[in-house]
Design a protein around this motif. Structure first.
Motif, PDB file in Angstrom:
ATOM      1  N   ALA A   1       0.845  -1.196   0.000  1.00 47.06           N
ATOM      2  CA  ALA A   1       0.000   0.000   0.000  1.00 47.06           C
ATOM      3  C   ALA A   1       0.882   1.247   0.000  1.00 47.06           C
ATOM      4  O   ALA A   1       1.945   1.252   0.607  1.00 47.06           O
ATOM      5  N   PRO A   2       0.437   2.312  -0.649  1.00 47.56           N
ATOM      6  CA  PRO A   2       1.241   3.541  -0.710  1.00 47.56           C
ATOM      7  C   PRO A   2       1.256   4.271   0.631  1.00 47.56           C
ATOM      8  O   PRO A   2       0.328   4.150   1.427  1.00 47.56           O
ATOM      9  N   LEU A   3       2.324   5.032   0.864  1.00 48.48           N
ATOM     10  CA  LEU A   3       2.415   5.845   2.071  1.00 48.48           C
ATOM     11  C   LEU A   3       1.545   7.096   1.930  1.00 48.48           C
ATOM     12  O   LEU A   3       1.508   7.713   0.870  1.00 48.48           O
ATOM     13  N   VAL A   4       0.830   7.454   3.012  1.00 51.06           N
ATOM     14  CA  VAL A   4       0.006   8.664   3.012  1.00 51.06           C
ATOM     15  C   VAL A   4       0.552   9.714   3.978  1.00 51.06           C
ATOM     16  O   VAL A   4       0.114  10.847   3.980  1.00 51.06           O
ATOM     17  N   SER A   5       1.508   9.325   4.819  1.00 48.57           N
ATOM     18  CA  SER A   5       2.140  10.242   5.772  1.00 48.57           C
ATOM     19  C   SER A   5       3.563   9.760   5.997  1.00 48.57           C
ATOM     20  O   SER A   5       3.802   8.556   6.055  1.00 48.57           O
ATOM     21  N   ILE A   6       4.504  10.699   6.104  1.00 45.64           N
ATOM     22  CA  ILE A   6       5.893  10.334   6.350  1.00 45.64           C
ATOM     23  C   ILE A   6       6.510  11.361   7.296  1.00 45.64           C
ATOM     24  O   ILE A   6       6.090  12.519   7.316  1.00 45.64           O
ATOM     25  N   ALA A   7       7.476  10.914   8.100  1.00 44.78           N
ATOM     26  CA  ALA A   7       8.142  11.804   9.044  1.00 44.78           C
ATOM     27  C   ALA A   7       9.588  11.372   9.207  1.00 44.78           C
ATOM     28  O   ALA A   7       9.888  10.179   9.198  1.00 44.78           O
ATOM     29  N   ALA A   8      10.454  12.344   9.393  1.00 44.40           N
ATOM     30  CA  ALA A   8      11.870  12.059   9.608  1.00 44.40           C
ATOM     31  C   ALA A   8      12.276  12.533  10.994  1.00 44.40           C
ATOM     32  O   ALA A   8      12.053  13.691  11.344  1.00 44.40           O
ATOM     33  N   GLY A   9      12.851  11.626  11.775  1.00 40.36           N
ATOM     34  CA  GLY A   9      13.394  11.977  13.087  1.00 40.36           C
ATOM     35  C   GLY A   9      14.861  12.330  12.935  1.00 40.36           C
ATOM     36  O   GLY A   9      15.324  12.632  11.837  1.00 40.36           O
ATOM     37  N   GLN A  10      15.601  12.264  14.020  1.00 36.68           N
ATOM     38  CA  GLN A  10      17.020  12.612  13.944  1.00 36.68           C
ATOM     39  C   GLN A  10      17.797  11.613  13.094  1.00 36.68           C
ATOM     40  O   GLN A  10      18.540  12.006  12.202  1.00 36.68           O
ATOM     41  N   PHE A  11      17.608  10.307  13.375  1.00 34.55           N
ATOM     42  CA  PHE A  11      18.294   9.268  12.610  1.00 34.55           C
ATOM     43  C   PHE A  11      17.357   8.140  12.212  1.00 34.55           C
ATOM     44  O   PHE A  11      17.791   7.005  12.052  1.00 34.55           O
ATOM     45  N   HIS A  12      16.059   8.415  12.113  1.00 38.27           N
ATOM     46  CA  HIS A  12      15.096   7.395  11.685  1.00 38.27           C
ATOM     47  C   HIS A  12      13.985   8.050  10.872  1.00 38.27           C
ATOM     48  O   HIS A  12      13.805   9.263  10.922  1.00 38.27           O
ATOM     49  N   THR A  13      13.292   7.231  10.105  1.00 40.57           N
ATOM     50  CA  THR A  13      12.200   7.692   9.253  1.00 40.57           C
ATOM     51  C   THR A  13      11.029   6.739   9.428  1.00 40.57           C
ATOM     52  O   THR A  13      11.228   5.538   9.608  1.00 40.57           O
ATOM     53  N   CYS A  14       9.807   7.270   9.352  1.00 38.71           N
ATOM     54  CA  CYS A  14       8.607   6.442   9.476  1.00 38.71           C
ATOM     55  C   CYS A  14       7.555   6.908   8.485  1.00 38.71           C
ATOM     56  O   CYS A  14       7.521   8.079   8.101  1.00 38.71           O
ATOM     57  N   GLY A  15       6.688   5.998   8.101  1.00 36.90           N
ATOM     58  CA  GLY A  15       5.580   6.331   7.223  1.00 36.90           C
ATOM     59  C   GLY A  15       4.353   5.516   7.583  1.00 36.90           C
ATOM     60  O   GLY A  15       4.452   4.472   8.225  1.00 36.90           O
ATOM     61  N   VAL A  16       3.186   6.013   7.167  1.00 38.32           N
ATOM     62  CA  VAL A  16       1.908   5.319   7.377  1.00 38.32           C
ATOM     63  C   VAL A  16       1.296   5.049   6.011  1.00 38.32           C
ATOM     64  O   VAL A  16       1.285   5.926   5.143  1.00 38.32           O
ATOM     65  N   THR A  17       0.791   3.830   5.820  1.00 35.65           N
ATOM     66  CA  THR A  17       0.151   3.460   4.560  1.00 35.65           C
ATOM     67  C   THR A  17      -1.333   3.821   4.586  1.00 35.65           C
ATOM     68  O   THR A  17      -1.896   4.125   5.646  1.00 35.65           O
ATOM     69  N   ALA A  18      -1.963   3.755   3.432  1.00 37.53           N
ATOM     70  CA  ALA A  18      -3.383   4.077   3.310  1.00 37.53           C
ATOM     71  C   ALA A  18      -4.249   3.163   4.185  1.00 37.53           C
ATOM     72  O   ALA A  18      -5.302   3.573   4.661  1.00 37.53           O
ATOM     73  N   ASN A  19      -3.807   1.935   4.420  1.00 39.41           N
ATOM     74  CA  ASN A  19      -4.601   1.033   5.266  1.00 39.41           C
ATOM     75  C   ASN A  19      -4.240   1.134   6.750  1.00 39.41           C
ATOM     76  O   ASN A  19      -4.713   0.342   7.557  1.00 39.41           O
ATOM     77  N   GLY A  20      -3.392   2.105   7.125  1.00 37.98           N
ATOM     78  CA  GLY A  20      -3.126   2.382   8.532  1.00 37.98           C
ATOM     79  C   GLY A  20      -1.930   1.696   9.146  1.00 37.98           C
ATOM     80  O   GLY A  20      -1.700   1.806  10.351  1.00 37.98           O
ATOM     81  N   GLU A  21      -1.144   0.984   8.331  1.00 40.60           N
ATOM     82  CA  GLU A  21       0.073   0.371   8.862  1.00 40.60           C
ATOM     83  C   GLU A  21       1.162   1.424   8.987  1.00 40.60           C
ATOM     84  O   GLU A  21       1.293   2.285   8.125  1.00 40.60           O
TER      85      GLU A  21
END
Length: 153
Positions: A1-21
């Motif tokens: 599933a595509p990412l709908v939200s993304i964020a970058a921390g100091q040394f890590h990155t995270c994203g949320v998919t359309a289905n909420g993962e």
């Protein structure tokens, strides 16, 4: 599933998919990837969560996400109360932010503090407050969301 939200921390990155993962990668020394351990990951790793997320935000060494059904959840380093669960205990999996069970309009993280706006347009902040970034007129860090009131103009 595509990412709908993304964020970058100091040394890590995270994203949320359309289905909420939620997926995170990078440095995991403090459990900020949310996968239950502290091993770094050069490829995205799914966050251990019982709830679907809508958006994600990252601080320096912690991560928070808005729940699709409401509330906020945070994981990672908690030395200043930045996870908002009322403790100073770090967690390598998501824990609910204390007292924020309703739907949130927004959620954002700074270096070691976070803030949310509720559907009633109330702003709450928690975590490190050494520079007054919680917005309540002192420099005392807090491990639970604190209501922020704008002064009269």
């Amino acid at each position: 599933a595509p990412l709908v939200s993304i964020a970058a921390g100091q040394f890590h990155t995270c994203g949320v998919t359309a289905n909420g993962e939620a997926w995170c990668w990078g440095n995991n020394k403090n459990g900020q990837l949310g996968s239950g351990g502290t091993e770094n990951a050069t490829l995205p790793r799914i966050v251990s969560a019982m709830t679907p997320f809508s958006t994600i935000t990252a601080g320096a060494t912690f991560t928070c996400a808005r729940g699709k059904q409401g509330g906020a959840f945070c994981w990672g380093l908690n030395n200043s109360g930045q996870l908002g669960d009322g403790t100073l205990t770090s967690h390598s999996v998501p824990v609910p932010v204390k007292g924020l069970s309703g739907r949130l309009q927004s959620l954002t993280a700074g270096f070691a503090h976070a803030c949310a706006v509720t559907e009633r347009n109330e702003m709450f902040c928690w975590g490190n407050n050494l520079d007054g970034q919680i917005g309540r007129g002192d420099r005392e860090s807090t491990a639970a969301p604190t209501l922020v009131k704008l002064p009269p103009r």
